[in-house]
Scaffold this active site. Structure first.
Site, short mmCIF file in Angstrom:
data_model
loop_
_atom_site.label_atom_id
_atom_site.label_comp_id
_atom_site.label_asym_id
_atom_site.label_seq_id
_atom_site.Cartn_x
_atom_site.Cartn_y
_atom_site.Cartn_z
N GLU A 40 0.83 -1.22 0.00
CA GLU A 40 0.00 0.00 0.00
C GLU A 40 0.86 1.26 0.00
OE1 GLU A 40 -2.47 1.94 0.05
OE2 GLU A 40 -4.24 0.68 -0.05
N ARG A 53 -7.49 1.55 13.01
CA ARG A 53 -6.10 1.83 12.64
C ARG A 53 -6.09 2.86 11.52
NH1 ARG A 53 -4.82 -0.12 7.60
NH2 ARG A 53 -5.66 -2.11 6.90
N ASN A 106 -5.21 4.31 7.89
CA ASN A 106 -5.07 3.72 6.57
C ASN A 106 -4.35 4.76 5.71
OD1 ASN A 106 -5.44 1.39 5.02
ND2 ASN A 106 -7.24 2.24 4.01
N GLU A 121 -10.92 -4.68 10.61
CA GLU A 121 -11.26 -5.37 9.35
C GLU A 121 -11.26 -6.88 9.58
OE1 GLU A 121 -8.51 -4.68 6.09
OE2 GLU A 121 -10.19 -4.45 4.71
N ASN A 170 -9.58 5.99 2.41
CA ASN A 170 -8.62 5.58 1.39
C ASN A 170 -8.06 6.74 0.57
OD1 ASN A 170 -7.30 3.10 0.94
ND2 ASN A 170 -9.28 2.07 1.05
N ASP A 227 -9.98 2.08 -4.02
CA ASP A 227 -9.00 2.05 -2.92
C ASP A 227 -8.07 3.27 -3.04
OD1 ASP A 227 -7.02 1.27 -1.05
OD2 ASP A 227 -7.51 -0.82 -1.29
O1 LIG Z 1 -5.54 -1.12 1.27
C1 LIG Z 1 -6.35 -0.58 2.02
O2 LIG Z 1 -6.73 0.53 1.90
C2 LIG Z 1 -6.84 -1.36 3.20
O3 LIG Z 1 -5.86 -1.27 4.20
C3 LIG Z 1 -7.10 -2.80 2.87
O4 LIG Z 1 -7.58 -3.43 3.98
C4 LIG Z 1 -7.94 -3.07 1.64
O5 LIG Z 1 -7.50 -2.36 0.55
C5 LIG Z 1 -9.42 -2.93 1.82
O6 LIG Z 1 -9.88 -4.05 2.47
C6 LIG Z 1 -10.22 -2.77 0.57
O7 LIG Z 1 -10.65 -1.49 0.45
ZN LIG Z 2 -5.90 1.72 0.47
#
Ligand SMILES: O=C(O)[C@H](O)[C@@H](O)[C@H](O)[C@H](O)CO
Ligand SMILES: [Zn+2]
Length: 304
Positions: free
Chosen positions: A19, A101, A103, A121, A154, A208
């Site tokens: 990520e 948490r 992201n 999650e 995201n 995402d």
């Molecule tokens: O990457 C991310 O942003 C999250 O940390 C992940 O857990 C997955 O992508 C999510 O489950 C799908 O949106």
């Molecule tokens: Zn993500």
């Protein structure tokens, strides 16, 4: 339309959720995280060397800090990381007493960090509903909570004129747009720019990570779809689909000398290893897409 080439840039470097790609122009390196492996990676595109620092909590974002080191999203905290020593200094903790948490996160043109949280999650894309929020961290390290009730915070992106901020909440499958006040680091007038709810989950997955190109078009990694979609935020329409040879595509950023290569991270999480070995052996790799006929702008760093 230019026909793109997809290559594996860094093979199988992530064992959980790759990520948060951030291209560091100065060093021609890609920074990214492997969230549940608790690792921050730095890949030198010149030498091909990939190094990592192992931390003590989930690490969801990494952004260089102007004055040295990196900002990382560490569990529910935002912290400073000194790469050479691995020293971590906490800046703030949010969502205390929750299973949340941090992201994704990114800096605006003034060098403020915007980052959001998500609830626990259970399995990929199944979270405690509306438990997260979107925050900003100012240069004086003031933390502001902007949007409560977020499911999976995201992707973030800003238009070149900084008048608009785009933001993704994955579960409602929306790319939101806000008026952006760069001077004060404030968002207002939330509306939907791209809505993926009408689309088939196998084809579009859930939105995402995201980036923007120099023409103001959005590039969104769609988790579960094995694809990066190019959207027109003015019309909400799909302009292009780039297939990636791993289904859990998580995020994107522009990189390379001309910022015309799209780097794509993906996960290898939630399914048995036998599945990945057989069906998606490249899951957990970082991919590079070239020949898109589009490019980005240098990513901003934290100025605080
Ligand atoms: O990457 C991310 O942003 C999250 O940390 C992940 O857990 C997955 O992508 C999510 O489950 C799908 O949106
Ligand atoms: Zn993500």
């Amino acid at each position: 339309m230019a026909s793109p080439t997809v290559e594996t840039a860094i093979k199988n470097s992530c064992s959980t959720i790759g990520e948060g790609p951030h291209w560091d122009d100065a060093s021609q390196s890609l920074l990214y995280v492997d969230i549940k492996a608790l690792d921050v990676h730095r890949w030198n595109s010149v030498t091909g060397e990939d190094t990592k620092v192992h931390l003590k909590d989930t690490v969801s974002l990494v952004v260089p800090r102007r004055w040295g080191g990196y900002i990382v999203g560490l569990g529910r905290r935002l912290s400073l990381l000194e790469w050479e020593t691995g020293t971590v200094t906490d800046i703030t903790e949010v969502d205390r007493e929750t299973g949340n948490r941090f992201n994704d996160g990114k800096c605006d043109a003034k060098g403020r960090l915007w980052a959001g949280t998500m609830g626990f999650e259970v399995k990929p894309a199944f979270v405690e509903p509306a438990a997260g929020a979107l925050y900003s961290l100012d240069l004086d390290r003031t933390v502001k909570k902007w949007l409560p009730g977020i499911h999976i915070s995201n992707g973030l992106a800003w238009t070149e004129d900084n008048q608009t901020m785009f933001y993704i909440d994955s579960i409602p499958k929306k790319v939101y747009a806000f008026d952006y006040d760069l001077e004060n680091g404030a968002i207002s007038k939330q509306r939907t720019a791209v809505d993926l709810t009408p689309y088939d989950i196998d084809t579009y997955g859930v939105p995402d990570g995201m980036t923007i190109d120099t023409e103001g078009k959005l590039w969104v990694a769609c988790f579960g779809a094995g694809a990066v979609y190019k959207f027109d935020p003015e019309t909400g329409k799909t302009l292009q689909c780039v297939k990636i040879p791993a289904k859990q595509t998580t995020s994107v950023c522009w990189g390379g000398k001309n910022l015309d290569e799209l780097y794509v991270t993906c996960a290898r999480v939630g399914k048995p290893e036998e599945y990945y070995l057989k069906e998606e052996p490249l899951a957990g790799s970082v991919f590079r897409v070239t020949g898109l006929g589009a490019k980005g702008r240098p990513a901003y760093v934290y100025e605080g």
